[in-house]
Each structure stands twice: as structure tokens, then as C-alpha cells.
Motif scaffolding. Structure first.
Motif, PDB file in Angstrom:
ATOM      1  N   PHE A 291       0.814  -1.211   0.000  1.00  0.00           N
ATOM      2  CA  PHE A 291       0.000   0.000   0.000  1.00  0.00           C
ATOM      3  C   PHE A 291       0.852   1.268   0.000  1.00  0.00           C
ATOM      4  O   PHE A 291       0.307   2.379  -0.004  1.00  0.00           O
ATOM      5  CB  PHE A 291      -0.979   0.000   1.185  1.00  0.00           C
ATOM      6  CG  PHE A 291      -0.349   0.240   2.530  1.00  0.00           C
ATOM      7  CD1 PHE A 291      -0.346   1.507   3.095  1.00  0.00           C
ATOM      8  CD2 PHE A 291       0.232  -0.802   3.249  1.00  0.00           C
ATOM      9  CE1 PHE A 291       0.227   1.730   4.338  1.00  0.00           C
ATOM     10  CE2 PHE A 291       0.801  -0.594   4.487  1.00  0.00           C
ATOM     11  CZ  PHE A 291       0.803   0.687   5.033  1.00  0.00           C
ATOM     12  N   ASN A 292       2.178   1.118  -0.007  1.00  0.00           N
ATOM     13  CA  ASN A 292       3.077   2.272  -0.093  1.00  0.00           C
ATOM     14  C   ASN A 292       3.444   2.625  -1.532  1.00  0.00           C
ATOM     15  O   ASN A 292       3.979   3.709  -1.782  1.00  0.00           O
ATOM     16  CB  ASN A 292       4.372   2.018   0.678  1.00  0.00           C
ATOM     17  CG  ASN A 292       4.164   1.928   2.178  1.00  0.00           C
ATOM     18  OD1 ASN A 292       4.695   1.034   2.838  1.00  0.00           O
ATOM     19  ND2 ASN A 292       3.379   2.833   2.736  1.00  0.00           N
ATOM     20  N   LEU A 293       3.179   1.723  -2.464  1.00  0.00           N
ATOM     21  CA  LEU A 293       3.574   1.953  -3.853  1.00  0.00           C
ATOM     22  C   LEU A 293       2.595   2.897  -4.553  1.00  0.00           C
ATOM     23  O   LEU A 293       1.378   2.777  -4.399  1.00  0.00           O
ATOM     24  CB  LEU A 293       3.631   0.634  -4.623  1.00  0.00           C
ATOM     25  CG  LEU A 293       4.591  -0.437  -4.115  1.00  0.00           C
ATOM     26  CD1 LEU A 293       4.623  -1.599  -5.088  1.00  0.00           C
ATOM     27  CD2 LEU A 293       5.990   0.129  -3.918  1.00  0.00           C
ATOM     28  N   TYR A 294       3.124   3.813  -5.338  1.00  0.00           N
ATOM     29  CA  TYR A 294       2.313   4.708  -6.153  1.00  0.00           C
ATOM     30  C   TYR A 294       1.826   3.961  -7.399  1.00  0.00           C
ATOM     31  O   TYR A 294       2.426   2.951  -7.802  1.00  0.00           O
ATOM     32  CB  TYR A 294       3.117   5.940  -6.559  1.00  0.00           C
ATOM     33  CG  TYR A 294       3.287   6.948  -5.453  1.00  0.00           C
ATOM     34  CD1 TYR A 294       2.440   8.054  -5.349  1.00  0.00           C
ATOM     35  CD2 TYR A 294       4.289   6.787  -4.493  1.00  0.00           C
ATOM     36  CE1 TYR A 294       2.594   8.974  -4.320  1.00  0.00           C
ATOM     37  CE2 TYR A 294       4.450   7.704  -3.458  1.00  0.00           C
ATOM     38  CZ  TYR A 294       3.597   8.797  -3.380  1.00  0.00           C
ATOM     39  OH  TYR A 294       3.737   9.702  -2.358  1.00  0.00           O
ATOM     40  N   PRO A 295       0.741   4.432  -8.013  1.00  0.00           N
ATOM     41  CA  PRO A 295       0.263   3.772  -9.235  1.00  0.00           C
ATOM     42  C   PRO A 295       1.360   3.608 -10.289  1.00  0.00           C
ATOM     43  O   PRO A 295       1.467   2.551 -10.924  1.00  0.00           O
ATOM     44  CB  PRO A 295      -0.847   4.705  -9.719  1.00  0.00           C
ATOM     45  CG  PRO A 295      -1.388   5.316  -8.461  1.00  0.00           C
ATOM     46  CD  PRO A 295      -0.184   5.513  -7.582  1.00  0.00           C
ATOM     47  N   GLU A 296       2.194   4.648 -10.462  1.00  0.00           N
ATOM     48  CA  GLU A 296       3.269   4.567 -11.449  1.00  0.00           C
ATOM     49  C   GLU A 296       4.289   3.495 -11.085  1.00  0.00           C
ATOM     50  O   GLU A 296       4.912   2.884 -11.973  1.00  0.00           O
ATOM     51  CB  GLU A 296       3.967   5.923 -11.576  1.00  0.00           C
ATOM     52  CG  GLU A 296       3.094   7.044 -12.119  1.00  0.00           C
ATOM     53  CD  GLU A 296       2.142   7.607 -11.073  1.00  0.00           C
ATOM     54  OE1 GLU A 296       2.285   7.257  -9.871  1.00  0.00           O
ATOM     55  OE2 GLU A 296       1.242   8.401 -11.443  1.00  0.00           O
ATOM     56  N   ASP A 297       4.464   3.239  -9.772  1.00  0.00           N
ATOM     57  CA  ASP A 297       5.377   2.178  -9.338  1.00  0.00           C
ATOM     58  C   ASP A 297       4.876   0.811  -9.806  1.00  0.00           C
ATOM     59  O   ASP A 297       5.671  -0.042 -10.207  1.00  0.00           O
ATOM     60  CB  ASP A 297       5.514   2.174  -7.812  1.00  0.00           C
ATOM     61  CG  ASP A 297       6.241   3.398  -7.282  1.00  0.00           C
ATOM     62  OD1 ASP A 297       7.080   3.949  -8.024  1.00  0.00           O
ATOM     63  OD2 ASP A 297       5.966   3.799  -6.132  1.00  0.00           O
ATOM     64  N   TYR A 298       3.562   0.617  -9.734  1.00  0.00           N
ATOM     65  CA  TYR A 298       3.002  -0.665 -10.169  1.00  0.00           C
ATOM     66  C   TYR A 298       3.217  -0.870 -11.664  1.00  0.00           C
ATOM     67  O   TYR A 298       3.515  -1.985 -12.125  1.00  0.00           O
ATOM     68  CB  TYR A 298       1.514  -0.741  -9.825  1.00  0.00           C
ATOM     69  CG  TYR A 298       1.262  -1.173  -8.405  1.00  0.00           C
ATOM     70  CD1 TYR A 298       1.349  -2.515  -8.046  1.00  0.00           C
ATOM     71  CD2 TYR A 298       0.946  -0.243  -7.417  1.00  0.00           C
ATOM     72  CE1 TYR A 298       1.125  -2.930  -6.739  1.00  0.00           C
ATOM     73  CE2 TYR A 298       0.724  -0.641  -6.108  1.00  0.00           C
ATOM     74  CZ  TYR A 298       0.820  -1.986  -5.781  1.00  0.00           C
ATOM     75  OH  TYR A 298       0.617  -2.392  -4.483  1.00  0.00           O
TER      76      TYR A 298
END
Length: 328
Positions: A291-298
Motif C-alpha cells: 500500500f506504499n507503492l504509487y500507481p506509477e510504481d506498479y
């Protein structure tokens, strides 16, 4: 269903006129689904919009068709259900079910490249029954560029519950509300809140005359939110493509099924033997939780996994089939 009252219909008109194009020229074509008795339809017509009204309830069709006949081509009424477009059923479709190809042909809207301007604006109130399911179905179609999105970056202007709007716009770190739906919507769409309106402003055609306001404890839900969702022009850059988008969707869903789990544990569950090197290359901390990852990280993570010899898309095959069956 909920129906906008006359005062709210005028507010909707003002919101939809924003960004409709400079000057006094013709307004773009607008598809309105489930218009009911046509309260908002009339205000949109008065504003100069060319409107296609897609109505599934035969009780409202007669009045809408009468309005259509009184105008010179500015309104077209079609018997159909927006949320029964392109069902998986084989054979001829019986109204209100219909194909998007037939709908777009009737409207006279041609397909345009993904990076072109918006070819069509859509407006309507999402039914509260199965609201989440309907949002997911639209999201799948957008990522796969299927159904209405075969024709380009169709713009959605939707009244959704405040509860669901809060989820769509949740930020990383908000473990209780930051979900796969949050990540995929924020990555896939430009999200703009146009208006918030109390539930009491909506009429209803329920027999008891009451408002079926969904109850919620954790999230605010005192309003319906008019939200504009415009697909991102640069969504399909890099390794993300319509052909592998379903795999990306289920990677995100599986990752956030346990939002507080560590990314390294998730990568190990996918049998990756170089997870440390992968995270270092992506500049993601080793102890990062899902839940710490940003959408762009995914998206960056997925594109990196596509280049990995050990990542198998078949990990998500069963979930993909089950979810597709439910939504259809």
C-alpha cells in the motif's frame, strides 16, 4: 434509479459545458444513459448539446421519443442499457442489450487513434446496485481497449457515490481505502471532481418514494459526486499494452489483496530469484509494503516483470477467468 431534479440538471449542464470547446461553435456529441423522464436531457439540449439518450426502461421511452420528434435531429433516442453493452451471450442480442458497434454506428461516431481527441462524452448516474462491479467493468474495458474504448479515449462523466469516489482517489499509505481500484483508476484516467450533490437532490421512481442511500461506516457517503474520467493519452507506453492489460490488472489486485504485506514477499511468491536486484533497479525500498507503492510504481514493476524470464503470466489465469465471468 436516481433522477436529477431540474435545479441539479442545470448544474450538470454547466459542468459538462466546461472544457467542451472554445467559442460558440457546435457542442460535441453527448451520450446520456438512463435519462429517465428527460429532465437533464432537456437542459443539455437547451445548452446546444447534440444528445443520444440510451434508455432501457420502456416506461420512459414514449416521452423521450416524443421529445425527439419535436426536434430537428438534435436528439436521438435508443432503446438500450449502457451496462448491458457487449455481453458475452452468443447469438442475436435482444434490447435493451446491444453491441457497442451497433450503438456507435447508430450515433455516427467513428473510431479514432488512442492519442487523438475525445471522440465522445458520456453522462449518467451509476446505479447503486452493483456500483463497484460496474466501475470495474468500465475499467477493464478501458485497459483492454474493448467495447466503447475501441473507438478511442471516450470521456465518462458519472455520478458515483461519495464512498466510491473516496476509494478512487485514495493515496498511497491509506491502507484501509487504497485499493487496486484506486491504483488502476488513477493510473488509467485523469480524474476530475466536477460537483458534489447531497442525496436529497435526487428524485427516485421507487414505489415507496424513498432514497436507497447505501450505508457505510468507514467512509463518508453523504453525496453523489459528478466525476469526469478521461483516459490517459500515454497509458499504453512502455511495456503495458491492451494485450497484456488483464495480467497487469490482476497483478495489482493480487498485490493489494493484503495491502500491508511486503513487496519482497509478494515477489518471492511469484518465484522471482532476483527480487533484490529488481527493486534496486526500480529504486523501491526493500521493506516497502504494497500500500506504499504509487500507481506509477506498479506500472514500472509490471514492465520490469515482463522482461523477467521467471515471471509467469499464468499465475493470474484462473482469477482472470473467474472475474470476467462475474462481471458479465
Amino acid at each position: 434509479r436516481f433522477i436529477a431534479c431540474p435545479q441539479l440538471a442545470r448544474t450538470v449542464r454547466r459542468c459538462l459545458q466546461r472544457g467542451a470547446g472554445p467559442g460558440p461553435g457546435p457542442q460535441p456529441l453527448l451520450l446520456e444513459f438512463a435519462p429517465g423522464p428527460g429532465i437533464s436531457t432537456r437542459t443539455l439540449l437547451d445548452a446546444g448539446f447534440r444528445v443520444v439518450a440510451l434508455e432501457s426502461n420502456s416506461d420512459f421511452l414514449t416521452e423521450l421519443q416524443s421529445l425527439e420528434n419535436s426536434l430537428d435531429g438534435q436528439l436521438k433516442v435508443i432503446h438500450g442499457d449502457f451496462f448491458r453493452l457487449d455481453p458475452l451471450a452468443k447469438g442475436a442480442l435482444k434490447p435493451p442489450a446491444m453491441s457497442s458497434d451497433k450503438l456507435f454506428e447508430t450515433m455516427g461516431v467513428a473510431a479514432v487513434p488512442w492519442r487523438a481527441d475525445v471522440p465522445l462524452k458520456i453522462f449518467g448516474i451509476i446505479p447503486q446496485h452493483l456500483e463497484r462491479n460496474r466501475l470495474w467493468r468500465l475499467l477493464f474495458a478501458m485497459y483492454e481497449r474493448s467495447s466503447i474504448y475501441r473507438y478511442g479515449r471516450v470521456e465518462l462523466n458519472l455520478f458515483i457515490s461519495e464512498k466510491e469516489y473516496t476509494v478512487l482517489t485514495a493515496k498511497p499509505g491509506e491502507s484501509k481505502i487504497y485499493q487496486a481500484l484506486s491504483v488502476l483508476t488513477q493510473l488509467g484516467y485523469e480524474i476530475e471532481l466536477l460537483h458534489k450533490e447531497p442525496w436529497s437532490s435526487f428524485a427516485t421512481n421507487l414505489k415507496n418514494g424513498g432514497l436507497a442511500i447505501p450505508k457505510t461506516v468507514r467512509l463518508p457517503n453523504d453525496h453523489l459526486c459528478l466525476v469526469r474520467l478521461t483516459p490517459q493519452q500515454n497509458l499504453f507506453t512502455g511495456g503495458l499494452k491492451p494485450s497484456n492489460a488483464s495480467t497487469f490488472i490482476f497483478m495489482v489486485k493480487q498485490s493489494l489483496a493484503k495491502p500491508k504485506s511486503r513487496l519482497t514477499d509478494r515477489l518471492n511468491s511469484w518465484s522471482l530469484d532476483n527480487s533484490d536486484a529488481l527493486l534496486k533497479a526500480l529504486e523501491i525500498p526493500e521493506n516497502a509494503a504494497m500500500f506504499n507503492l504509487y500507481p506509477e510504481d506498479y506500472k514500472r514493476l509490471f514492465e520490469a516483470l515482463q522482461n523477467s524470464d521467471t515471471f509467469a503470466e499464468t499465475l493470474f489465469h484462473d482469477e482472470l477467468l473467474a472475474s470476467t465471468k462475474i462481471m458479465n
